[in-house]
Design a protein around this motif. Structure first.
Motif, PDB file in Angstrom:
ATOM      1  N   GLY A   1       0.794  -1.206   0.000  1.00  0.00           N
ATOM      2  CA  GLY A   1       0.000   0.000   0.000  1.00  0.00           C
ATOM      3  C   GLY A   1       0.824   1.252   0.000  1.00  0.00           C
ATOM      4  N   GLY A   2       0.584   2.128   0.999  1.00  0.00           N
ATOM      5  CA  GLY A   2       1.197   3.443   1.063  1.00  0.00           C
ATOM      6  C   GLY A   2       2.661   3.379   1.388  1.00  0.00           C
ATOM      7  N   PRO A   3       3.248   4.546   1.692  1.00  0.00           N
ATOM      8  CA  PRO A   3       4.699   4.626   1.818  1.00  0.00           C
ATOM      9  C   PRO A   3       5.298   3.816   2.938  1.00  0.00           C
ATOM     10  CG  PRO A   3       3.646   6.676   2.487  1.00  0.00           C
ATOM     11  CD  PRO A   3       2.591   5.845   1.820  1.00  0.00           C
ATOM     12  N   VAL A   4       4.639   3.762   4.082  1.00  0.00           N
ATOM     13  CA  VAL A   4       5.256   3.050   5.203  1.00  0.00           C
ATOM     14  C   VAL A   4       4.244   2.188   5.933  1.00  0.00           C
ATOM     15  CG1 VAL A   4       7.113   4.692   5.597  1.00  0.00           C
ATOM     16  CG2 VAL A   4       4.917   5.096   6.671  1.00  0.00           C
ATOM     17  N   ILE A   5       3.313   1.564   5.212  1.00  0.00           N
ATOM     18  CA  ILE A   5       2.365   0.662   5.837  1.00  0.00           C
ATOM     19  C   ILE A   5       3.025  -0.701   5.923  1.00  0.00           C
ATOM     20  CG2 ILE A   5       0.084  -0.374   5.658  1.00  0.00           C
ATOM     21  CD1 ILE A   5      -0.766   2.036   4.030  1.00  0.00           C
ATOM     22  N   LEU A   6       3.272  -1.181   7.148  1.00  0.00           N
ATOM     23  CA  LEU A   6       4.070  -2.390   7.320  1.00  0.00           C
ATOM     24  C   LEU A   6       3.184  -3.615   7.332  1.00  0.00           C
ATOM     25  CD1 LEU A   6       6.470  -1.120  10.072  1.00  0.00           C
ATOM     26  CD2 LEU A   6       6.690  -0.986   7.608  1.00  0.00           C
ATOM     27  N   ALA A   7       3.675  -4.674   6.737  1.00  0.00           N
ATOM     28  CA  ALA A   7       2.960  -5.940   6.730  1.00  0.00           C
ATOM     29  C   ALA A   7       3.873  -7.021   7.281  1.00  0.00           C
ATOM     30  CB  ALA A   7       2.529  -6.288   5.314  1.00  0.00           C
ATOM     31  N   VAL A   8       3.348  -8.229   7.436  1.00  0.00           N
ATOM     32  CA  VAL A   8       4.144  -9.335   7.918  1.00  0.00           C
ATOM     33  C   VAL A   8       5.269  -9.613   6.941  1.00  0.00           C
ATOM     34  CG1 VAL A   8       4.116 -11.785   8.476  1.00  0.00           C
ATOM     35  CG2 VAL A   8       2.196 -10.335   9.132  1.00  0.00           C
ATOM     36  N   VAL A   9       6.441  -9.861   7.480  1.00  0.00           N
ATOM     37  CA  VAL A   9       7.616 -10.055   6.636  1.00  0.00           C
ATOM     38  C   VAL A   9       7.533 -11.370   5.899  1.00  0.00           C
ATOM     39  CG1 VAL A   9      10.095 -10.482   6.743  1.00  0.00           C
ATOM     40  CG2 VAL A   9       9.073  -8.639   8.048  1.00  0.00           C
ATOM     41  N   ALA A  10       7.934 -11.356   4.653  1.00  0.00           N
ATOM     42  CA  ALA A  10       7.998 -12.575   3.862  1.00  0.00           C
ATOM     43  C   ALA A  10       9.384 -13.170   3.891  1.00  0.00           C
ATOM     44  CB  ALA A  10       7.594 -12.294   2.420  1.00  0.00           C
TER      45      ALA A  10
ATOM     46  N   ASP B   1       5.417  -5.226  -8.122  1.00  0.00           N
ATOM     47  CA  ASP B   1       4.269  -6.132  -8.162  1.00  0.00           C
ATOM     48  C   ASP B   1       4.760  -7.545  -8.419  1.00  0.00           C
ATOM     49  OD1 ASP B   1       4.872  -6.275 -10.854  1.00  0.00           O
ATOM     50  OD2 ASP B   1       3.063  -5.260 -11.536  1.00  0.00           O
ATOM     51  N   ALA B   2       3.815  -8.470  -8.560  1.00  0.00           N
ATOM     52  CA  ALA B   2       4.173  -9.878  -8.705  1.00  0.00           C
ATOM     53  C   ALA B   2       4.908 -10.168 -10.001  1.00  0.00           C
ATOM     54  CB  ALA B   2       2.903 -10.730  -8.625  1.00  0.00           C
ATOM     55  N   HIS B   3       4.879  -9.238 -10.952  1.00  0.00           N
ATOM     56  CA  HIS B   3       5.535  -9.442 -12.239  1.00  0.00           C
ATOM     57  C   HIS B   3       6.889  -8.739 -12.319  1.00  0.00           C
ATOM     58  CE1 HIS B   3       2.015 -11.420 -14.025  1.00  0.00           C
ATOM     59  NE2 HIS B   3       1.313 -10.570 -13.302  1.00  0.00           N
ATOM     60  N   GLY B   4       7.370  -8.208 -11.211  1.00  0.00           N
ATOM     61  CA  GLY B   4       8.687  -7.596 -11.190  1.00  0.00           C
ATOM     62  C   GLY B   4       8.740  -6.182 -11.722  1.00  0.00           C
ATOM     63  N   ARG B   5       7.589  -5.556 -11.975  1.00  0.00           N
ATOM     64  CA  ARG B   5       7.594  -4.169 -12.424  1.00  0.00           C
ATOM     65  C   ARG B   5       7.939  -3.269 -11.236  1.00  0.00           C
ATOM     66  NH1 ARG B   5       2.506  -5.931 -15.892  1.00  0.00           N
ATOM     67  NH2 ARG B   5       1.732  -6.444 -13.812  1.00  0.00           N
ATOM     68  N   ILE B   6       8.697  -2.205 -11.490  1.00  0.00           N
ATOM     69  CA  ILE B   6       9.187  -1.324 -10.433  1.00  0.00           C
ATOM     70  C   ILE B   6       8.771   0.111 -10.727  1.00  0.00           C
ATOM     71  CG2 ILE B   6      11.213  -0.547  -9.142  1.00  0.00           C
ATOM     72  CD1 ILE B   6      10.882  -3.494  -8.894  1.00  0.00           C
ATOM     73  N   ALA B   7       8.380   0.833  -9.675  1.00  0.00           N
ATOM     74  CA  ALA B   7       8.015   2.246  -9.814  1.00  0.00           C
ATOM     75  C   ALA B   7       8.432   2.990  -8.559  1.00  0.00           C
ATOM     76  CB  ALA B   7       6.508   2.400 -10.038  1.00  0.00           C
ATOM     77  N   GLN B   8       8.552   4.306  -8.695  1.00  0.00           N
ATOM     78  CA  GLN B   8       8.783   5.130  -7.516  1.00  0.00           C
ATOM     79  C   GLN B   8       7.557   5.082  -6.612  1.00  0.00           C
ATOM     80  OE1 GLN B   8       9.815   8.741  -9.732  1.00  0.00           O
ATOM     81  NE2 GLN B   8      11.829   8.738  -8.771  1.00  0.00           N
ATOM     82  N   ASN B   9       7.781   5.333  -5.336  1.00  0.00           N
ATOM     83  CA  ASN B   9       6.709   5.224  -4.353  1.00  0.00           C
ATOM     84  C   ASN B   9       5.899   6.520  -4.321  1.00  0.00           C
ATOM     85  OD1 ASN B   9       5.097   4.301  -2.311  1.00  0.00           O
ATOM     86  ND2 ASN B   9       6.622   4.551  -0.704  1.00  0.00           N
ATOM     87  N   ASN B  10       5.060   6.685  -5.327  1.00  0.00           N
ATOM     88  CA  ASN B  10       4.211   7.867  -5.411  1.00  0.00           C
ATOM     89  C   ASN B  10       2.890   7.493  -6.064  1.00  0.00           C
ATOM     90  OD1 ASN B  10       4.792   7.705  -8.207  1.00  0.00           O
ATOM     91  ND2 ASN B  10       6.526   9.102  -8.003  1.00  0.00           N
ATOM     92  N   ALA B  11       2.005   8.471  -6.180  1.00  0.00           N
ATOM     93  CA  ALA B  11       0.670   8.195  -6.710  1.00  0.00           C
ATOM     94  C   ALA B  11       0.729   7.668  -8.138  1.00  0.00           C
ATOM     95  CB  ALA B  11      -0.182   9.467  -6.645  1.00  0.00           C
ATOM     96  N   ALA B  12       1.610   8.219  -8.956  1.00  0.00           N
ATOM     97  CA  ALA B  12       1.729   7.762 -10.337  1.00  0.00           C
ATOM     98  C   ALA B  12       2.191   6.313 -10.400  1.00  0.00           C
ATOM     99  CB  ALA B  12       2.699   8.659 -11.105  1.00  0.00           C
ATOM    100  N   GLY B  13       3.120   5.946  -9.530  1.00  0.00           N
ATOM    101  CA  GLY B  13       3.602   4.575  -9.501  1.00  0.00           C
ATOM    102  C   GLY B  13       2.521   3.607  -9.075  1.00  0.00           C
TER     103      GLY B  13
END
Length: 511
Positions: free
Chosen positions: A7-16, A229-241
């Motif tokens: 999700g957002g910039p610093v929403i933490l989830a369980v570690v994988a 995402d699950a397909h390895g696509r990468i984006a900056q951590n912003n709304a556009a990404g």
């Protein structure tokens, strides 16, 4: 430190568990081939040694907006993929203007041969500004290499270590010039570093040079977050990404022939963007320890993150230089990232210190490994503070639930390993004073700190019901306690610290 974030910039989830405008031929590759190329190799252990190709003119607005590209240092050892959290590399820049305005920008990293999921944000670098860049890595050895079209390392005044001996997870470009410019603005009072404030324990809020924060390699890595995402696509951590990755997920979902789109359930191919984060002392301090202690970090607007306030390595070091009181934890000569072939090196230690605005190794005990170990484990300002604040840290979330169910357990396990990784047992002739209690699933549920030099005693076992989870997939919800507790001096989890063995210094490195 290895985090799985959503999700957002610093929403933490369980570690994988614990790439901007590419060359023309890369930009026009079909997306399907790009995605296939970005997938981690499942059949082998991920290559711990990766290389970042630094774009042309990295200190300019154009260079900042151009993706760095990740490749394997030695292709025979396997590929490197940015979307694999065990191989992710991160870039963090700070910009100070002639008027003292300070902003942050996080250049993107993508796999070589791929393109960003979204167009990168264009930073503003006013004329006369000074740019510094820092790097972090979630595995062992990160090497910087010129992009090939020009000598981008010389253009950026980049430092990767000493010739033939990289730092490991850390590197920087133009950092000394940035700190000179920022400190000049601070002296003119054009740039203000906020006061540390007082923590809930009545002591000054800690910095990255506080002995209660540092471990085997202090002031390492960055606070940068990317989206994937699950397909390895990468984006900056912003709304556009986030929008681009969600759109890509919808398009993928449409092509899922094995799912009935009845409006009541989602396709297995649809998932929210995941947040890639760099395991760092900086992230640990500003996003875990500070909130637990009621403290606030020094922040600045993030030009790559929709202008929201963010911390950064450069800001943390400016704050530490301004306000950290003695004892001050400066990078010692036994820091694993400053070793050369397993031996201490004043030259490499000084090269590291220069990148984080620390003075060169001086006379007396400055830089001495034994003195550093003694202060860390004997002084009330060191690990003792972590144990003093146990009640506060036990209420805080763990950076790695696969290691410990709360922040205290995580910090205790980290201190336990730091004693060994710094060679404190050899330097001080003493046993590890931090003794851990683990449950049947290997989670650190308690710890005790004994007087350095005395025979350590076991932490008191807790009672309760063991969580019904597999040891290989520990859950954060394990605070009820184990049925069988055990003391441990080994790693509670390999996903945070230490990381893989480093070849140049013969050490294990982590946050």
């Amino acid at each position: 430190m290895s985090l799985a974030l959503i999700g957002g910039p610093v929403i933490l989830a369980v570690v994988a568990g614990s790439v901007f405008a590419a060359e023309g031929r890369d930009q026009h590759r079909p997306l399907q081939k790009q995605e296939a190329a970005a997938q981690p190799a499942a059949a082998r252990k991920p290559d711990p040694n990766c290389t970042l190709l630094v774009p042309d003119n990295p200190l300019t607005a154009s260079g900042l907006a151009t993706p760095y590209r990740l490749v394997a240092t030695d292709s025979a050892q396997g590929p490197c993929h940015e979307a694999n959290p065990d191989q992710s590399a991160f870039v963090e820049a700070a910009i100070v203007t002639p008027s003292g305005k300070l902003t942050v920008y996080n250049p993107l990293v993508i796999d070589k041969g791929t393109r960003p999921a979204a167009r990168t944000a264009r930073p503003s670098v006013p004329r006369g500004s000074t740019v510094g860049i820092w790097f972090g890595f979630n595995s062992s050895n990160l090497t910087l290499r010129t992009s090939g079209r020009s000598d981008s390392l010389a253009q950026g005044k980049c430092v990767n270590g000493l010739p033939g001996s990289v730092f490991g997870q850390f590197a920087y470009c133009n950092a000394p010039a940035f700190f000179r410019a920022a400190n000049a603005q601070i002296a003119k009072r054009h740039l203000r570093v906020p006061a540390l404030g007082t923590a809930k324990d009545g002591l000054p809020c800690p910095t990255t040079r506080d002995f209660s924060v540092v471990d085997q390699d202090g002031s390492d890595n960055v606070v940068t977050h990317y989206l994937t995402d699950a397909h390895g696509r990468i984006a900056q951590n912003n709304a556009a990404g986030r929008a681009a990755l969600k759109k890509a997920a919808r398009l993928t979902n449409r092509g899922d022939r094995h799912h009935w789109h009845n409006g009541r359930s989602k396709s297995a191919t649809t998932s929210a963007p995941r947040d890639l984060a760099n395991g760092s002392d900086n992230l640990l301090l500003t996003q875990f320890m500070d909130p637990a202690l009621g403290c606030k970090p020094f922040t600045a607007p993030d030009q790559s993150g929709d202008g929201r306030a963010t911390s950064a390595l450069a800001l943390d070091e400016l704050s530490a230089a301004a306000d950290q009181k003695a004892p001050i934890a400066l990078v010692p000569r036994n820091d694993p990232m400053t070793l050369v072939d397993g031996r201490s090196s004043v030259a490499k230690t000084d090269a590291y210190r220069t990148g984080v605005d620390m003075p060169a190794v001086g006379a007396g005990a400055d830089g001495d490994g034994a003195a550093f170990c003694a202060t860390l484990f004997r002084d009330p300002a060191g690990v003792q503070r972590v144990f003093k604040d146990k009640a506060l840290f036990e209420k805080a979330p763990s950076p790695d639930p696969a290691m410990a169910p709360n922040l205290f357990g995580f910090l205790a396990a980290r201190a336990n390993q730091t004693f060994t990784n710094l060679g404190c047992d050899r330097l001080l002739g003493a046993a590890d004073p931090v003794v851990l209690t683990t449950n049947a699933d290997g989670l650190v549920t308690d710890a005790v700190l004994t007087t350095l030099g005395r025979t350590p005693s076991s932490a008191a076992p807790t009672t309760g019901t063991s969580p019904s989870v597999s040891p290989s997939t520990p859950s954060a919800g394990t605070s009820a306690g184990p049925t069988a507790a055990a003391t441990s001096r080994s790693s509670a989890s390999a996903s945070w610290s230490p990381k893989a063995q480093q070849s140049h210094g013969g050490h294990r490195s982590g946050s």
